[in-house]
Write a protein that holds these residues in place. Structure first.
Motif, PDB file in Angstrom:
ATOM      1  N   ASN A 123       0.825  -1.202   0.000  1.00 57.09           N
ATOM      2  CA  ASN A 123       0.000   0.000   0.000  1.00 57.09           C
ATOM      3  C   ASN A 123       0.859   1.252   0.000  1.00 57.09           C
ATOM      4  O   ASN A 123       0.547   2.229  -0.671  1.00 57.09           O
ATOM      5  N   ILE A 175       0.872   4.271  -2.862  1.00 53.68           N
ATOM      6  CA  ILE A 175       0.802   5.707  -2.572  1.00 53.68           C
ATOM      7  C   ILE A 175       2.021   6.419  -3.148  1.00 53.68           C
ATOM      8  O   ILE A 175       1.909   7.473  -3.767  1.00 53.68           O
ATOM      9  N   LYS A 213      -4.034  13.202  -2.219  1.00 53.90           N
ATOM     10  CA  LYS A 213      -3.249  12.601  -1.145  1.00 53.90           C
ATOM     11  C   LYS A 213      -4.035  11.420  -0.585  1.00 53.90           C
ATOM     12  O   LYS A 213      -5.244  11.468  -0.426  1.00 53.90           O
ATOM     13  N   SER A 214      -3.323  10.351  -0.301  1.00 54.51           N
ATOM     14  CA  SER A 214      -3.942   9.146   0.247  1.00 54.51           C
ATOM     15  C   SER A 214      -3.432   8.908   1.659  1.00 54.51           C
ATOM     16  O   SER A 214      -2.330   9.323   2.004  1.00 54.51           O
ATOM     17  N   ILE A 270      -6.305   1.845   1.850  1.00 56.70           N
ATOM     18  CA  ILE A 270      -5.929   3.190   1.410  1.00 56.70           C
ATOM     19  C   ILE A 270      -7.181   4.042   1.360  1.00 56.70           C
ATOM     20  O   ILE A 270      -8.140   3.714   0.667  1.00 56.70           O
ATOM     21  N   THR A 283      -8.753   7.474   0.191  1.00 55.81           N
ATOM     22  CA  THR A 283      -8.460   8.499  -0.807  1.00 55.81           C
ATOM     23  C   THR A 283      -9.755   9.109  -1.327  1.00 55.81           C
ATOM     24  O   THR A 283     -10.837   8.599  -1.054  1.00 55.81           O
TER      25      THR A 283
END
Length: 109
Positions: free
Chosen positions: A27, A31, A49-50, A88, A90
């Motif tokens: 992950n 990103i 941005k995550s 994640i 997002t």
């Protein structure tokens, strides 16, 4: 904009809840790839941005149960991977504010 929690799926017969699968590296790589590779190609304004978010197994199982009735029957051979430790978080880029109300969203895998 909405928010999306991206989670890994697994084939149901491969679900072994006794095994913890540390997916923070993959992950984190996802990103990093978005910001380091895709950002320069498309422009940073198109890359949100995550957040790497810890997801307890109890949450994953409850989410799976909640969404199961909404899933098409031909897609229930896979389920949320209960062994993942992270997801994640997002922005949802499938919908954009637009005067034309037309949106094209492409996911690269």
């Amino acid at each position: 904009f909405g928010t999306v929690l991206r989670l890994r799926k697994a084939i149901i017969s491969n679900q072994d809840t006794g095994i913890k699968n540390a997916n923070s590296f993959e992950n984190g790589f996802t990103i990093s790839y978005a910001s380091s590779v895709i950002g320069p190609l498309l422009g940073d304004e198109y890359i949100s941005k995550s957040i790497l978010l810890e997801v307890p197994q109890t949450f994953l199982k409850a989410l799976s149960e909640a969404i199961r009735p909404m899933r098409p029957s031909d897609r229930i051979c896979k389920d949320i991977d209960f062994n993942q430790l992270y997801g994640i978080l997002t922005l949802d880029h499938t919908r954009f504010a637009s005067d034309a109300n037309l949106t094209l969203s492409i996911e690269l895998k």
